[in-house]
Design an enzyme around this catalytic site. Structure first.
Site, short mmCIF file in Angstrom:
data_model
loop_
_atom_site.label_atom_id
_atom_site.label_comp_id
_atom_site.label_asym_id
_atom_site.label_seq_id
_atom_site.Cartn_x
_atom_site.Cartn_y
_atom_site.Cartn_z
N SER A 142 2.68 -0.26 48.06
CA SER A 142 1.38 -0.58 47.49
C SER A 142 0.45 -0.87 48.67
CB SER A 142 1.55 -1.80 46.58
OG SER A 142 0.32 -2.24 46.08
N LYS A 168 0.88 3.96 46.43
CA LYS A 168 -0.07 3.40 45.45
C LYS A 168 -1.23 2.81 46.24
CE LYS A 168 0.24 -0.94 42.84
NZ LYS A 168 1.07 -1.71 41.89
N LYS A 170 -4.69 0.66 46.24
CA LYS A 170 -5.53 -0.26 45.48
C LYS A 170 -6.96 0.30 45.49
CE LYS A 170 -2.59 -3.62 44.54
NZ LYS A 170 -2.31 -4.10 43.16
N ASP A 196 -4.14 1.64 41.69
CA ASP A 196 -4.09 0.40 40.91
C ASP A 196 -5.43 -0.30 41.05
OD1 ASP A 196 -3.49 -1.95 39.61
OD2 ASP A 196 -1.89 -2.57 40.98
N GLU A 223 -3.31 2.62 37.34
CA GLU A 223 -2.76 1.35 36.86
C GLU A 223 -3.89 0.37 36.55
OE1 GLU A 223 0.30 -0.06 39.50
OE2 GLU A 223 0.16 -2.13 38.79
N ASP A 248 -0.27 -3.02 33.72
CA ASP A 248 0.39 -4.09 34.46
C ASP A 248 -0.02 -5.40 33.76
OD1 ASP A 248 1.10 -6.07 36.29
OD2 ASP A 248 0.17 -5.16 38.03
N LYS A 272 7.26 -5.80 35.53
CA LYS A 272 7.58 -6.91 36.43
C LYS A 272 8.30 -7.94 35.59
CE LYS A 272 3.30 -6.26 39.07
NZ LYS A 272 2.03 -6.87 39.55
#
Ligand code: OSB
Ligand code: MG
Length: 383
Positions: A142, A168, A170, A196, A223, A248, A272
């Site tokens: 990430s 991934k 951000k 994300d 995401e 998420d 998670k």
């Protein structure tokens, strides 16, 4: 064997990150998290991590609130009957919300059970799910929001060089198409790339066009583009874009996942265990996702090795179709709380430990060095 808990303690620990982790909700530069430690009368140990963030900008849970709920309520509740993790989980269901607090306590009891049975946590989960385990899990990185496109591309390049199987990025409004286009260009069409947004976009603004434009880049998913509690908005957005929406923040229980899938709010699930209230709920969600045929992967909360150990054991189960967010401590921290810890192998996988209990030895010296406060909790098991 004496199955009662003889000692229980809660620790708030602080670990400096090597570099700040910047997302659509803000920047994190040190990781304050909560550890749960239980010891039974025979000396078997259980460790869990309640990995809420310190601030309330990701979800309402915070480190301080989590410490309070664990020390005042969750540990007592958990210790009141048998220590079987499934039963601990049902007792903890009396607590509303506070999913990270519940999950951290439940995790300590899974670990305790694994120690008692001299089994790995992955083997316990496999038995509970009736599913085979893998010896290695594929992982992705990430990549946080960087000051420049160039420094983001450098980070992407390093991750790919280290073998990570998925990137991934951000994103947030204004830091999206340019960086996605640049990363896609650098990685080529076949590489697994996703973004994300941590809830930073809104419907009814030109954000919607921004999200629609991302459809061109072959992303594995977008995401949590919209607000942390907006399932209906995500369902409306999913009808307008081709790229699968991954949720998420919106998924905090088994029921949330079921609802999201029924509504068409996502086609990809970031699971998670902490966010959904523990491993028992996570196992149920795994089953729902496998039955529904949606992409499933294990997300992360920048946990220490204590929390990552449970995530790793969980996503060792078949059914996790996509790489996990599981950058190791060597990437995130100066040191880990377990030693030896795990690392990512050149093929972009992490080996799942087969050792009994947590699978990684907790180093009490490091834990002591990082501890900000500690509470001993009296648990009275009913006989
Ligand atoms: O949104 O997935 C997220 C870290 C903390 C809180 C929320 C998120 C993240 C990450 C990092 O993306 C994933 C990891 O733990 O490596
Ligand atoms: Mg996320």
């Amino acid at each position: 064997m004496d199955a009662t808990v003889a000692r229980a303690e809660v620790l708030e620990v602080q670990m400096p990150l090597k570099e700040p982790f910047v997302t659509g909700f803000g920047s994190t530069d040190t990781r304050r998290t909560v550890l749960v430690h239980v010891v039974d009368a025979d000396g078997h140990e259980g460790w869990g991590e309640a990995a809420a963030l310190d601030h309330p900008f990701y979800l309402p849970d915070t480190t301080s609130g989590t410490f309070a709920v664990v020390s005042e309520w969750a540990l007592k509740l958990a210790g009141e009957g048998t220590a079987a993790p499934g039963e601990v989980a049902s007792r903890l269901c009396a607590i509303r919300g506070n999913t990270f607090a519940r999950a951290g306590v439940e995790a300590a009891f899974w670990c305790l059970e694994a120690s008692r049975q001299a089994s790995s946590m992955a083997a316990l989960f496999a038995a509970a799910a009736g599913t085979p385990v893998r010896t290695h899990v594929p992982v992705g990185e990430s990549v946080g929001i960087h000051p420049t496109v160039q420094s983001t591309l450098d980070a992407v390049e390093r991750a790919v060089g280290a073998g990570y199987q998925r990137i991934k990025l951000k994103v947030k409004p204004g830091w999206d198409e340019e960086i996605v286009a640049a990363a896609r260009d650098r990685l080529g069409p076949a590489a697994m790339l996703q973004v994300d947004a941590n809830g930073s976009y809104s419907l009814g603004t030109d954000d919607i066009q921004r999200l629609e434009r991302l459809d061109r880049y072959g992303l594995a998913c977008i995401e949590q583009p919209l607000a942390w509690d907006d399932l209906a908005g995500h369902a409306a957005l999913q009808r307008r874009i081709e790229t699968p929406i991954c949720l998420d923040e919106c998924l905090r229980s088994v029921a949330d996942v079921q609802r999201a899938l029924d509504m068409g709010a996502c086609r990809n699930v970031n699971l998670k265990p902490g966010r959904v209230g523990g491993a028992t709920a996570a196992l149920e969600i795994r089953r729902i996702c496998v039955d529904a045929g949606v992409a499933l992967w294990c997300g992360g909360m920048l946990e220490s090795g204590v929390g990552r150990a449970l995530n790793l054991a969980l996503c060792a189960l078949e059914g996790f179709s996509d790489p996990a967010d599981m950058a190791p401590a060597s990437k995130l921290y100066e040191f880990d709380l377990v030693e030896p810890t795990f690392d990512v192998e050149p093929d972009g996988t992490i080996a799942v430990p087969s050792a009994p209990g947590l699978g990684f030895p907790v180093t009490s010296a490091r834990v002591a060095q990082c501890t900000l406060r500690r509470a001993e909790v009296a648990v009275r098991p009913s006989l």
